[in-house]
Design an enzyme around this catalytic site. Structure first.
Site: not given
Length: 205
Positions: A99-101
């Site tokens: 998700w953060h990537c």
């Protein structure tokens, strides 16, 4: 803190399922258009390497994947359960990594996203929101090493997130491969870490 919630694993499972549905939705959008392979065009749009505004030369895209998606998924499934993980499972952390990537992508200029896997480098790697994710990169490193250049970090991170969702009872997610890794984090310099009080909603077209 690495703990999901002090009230126990049932709350963690609820949060993980909600997060998995959000991530699954975003990954489904990517799969629907699947723009990373050479010659593939999603929804009538040009391939995304043409939207990397600071690249001196276009990114060389693959004509085909050089790895077995099923084999890599099996390897990821093999590392999910561990006594070292919160509540015995790394699924929530791998979802967070994916998700953060991917969540840095913005439609306004095509910057961000997991194509390039710049979460491995500064500035993204040092953002407060990404604290603790290096542990998950280390967890995936043996898989990356075994497959070498055929499997990009970008593809591995996204596939790890979708595999984690499926392993925790979430929906089956098609895989869109062909991401090309960047050699540094310079493409992310114009992006900003999140700050309290700001609207960080990302609109996906």
């Amino acid at each position: 803190s690495s703990n999901c919630n002090p009230r126990g694993p049932s709350v963690c499972r609820q949060k993980a399922m909600f997060g998995s549905l959000v991530l699954a939705l975003c990954l489904s959008f990517a799969t629907a258009s699947c723009p990373f392979m050479a010659g593939k065009v999603g929804r009538g749009l040009p391939n995304p390497h043409k939207r990397r505004p600071t690249s001196a030369t276009p990114v060389a895209r693959r004509l085909s994947l050089g790895f077995s998606v099923a084999a890599v998924k099996a390897e990821i499934e093999g590392i999910l359960s561990s006594d070292q993980a919160d509540f015995g499972h790394y699924g929530g952390f791998l979802m967070r990594l994916a998700w953060h990537c991917a969540g840095t992508y913005r439609t306004s200029d095509g910057r961000g996203g997991c194509d390039g896997a710049r979460i491995r480098f500064d500035p993204e790697n040092s953002w407060g929101d990404n604290a603790g994710l290096n542990e998950m990169l280390e967890l995936l490193k043996p898989i990356k090493t075994r497959h070498g250049a055929a499997l990009s970090w970008g593809d591995l991170i996204v596939l790890a997130g979708s595999t984690a969702i499926e392993s925790m009872g979430g929906p089956k997610i098609g895989f869109c491969g062909g991401r090309v890794d960047d050699v540094d984090g310079s493409e992310s310099l114009p992006l900003e870490d999140s700050a309290p009080g700001m609207n960080h909603l990302i609109y996906v077209d």
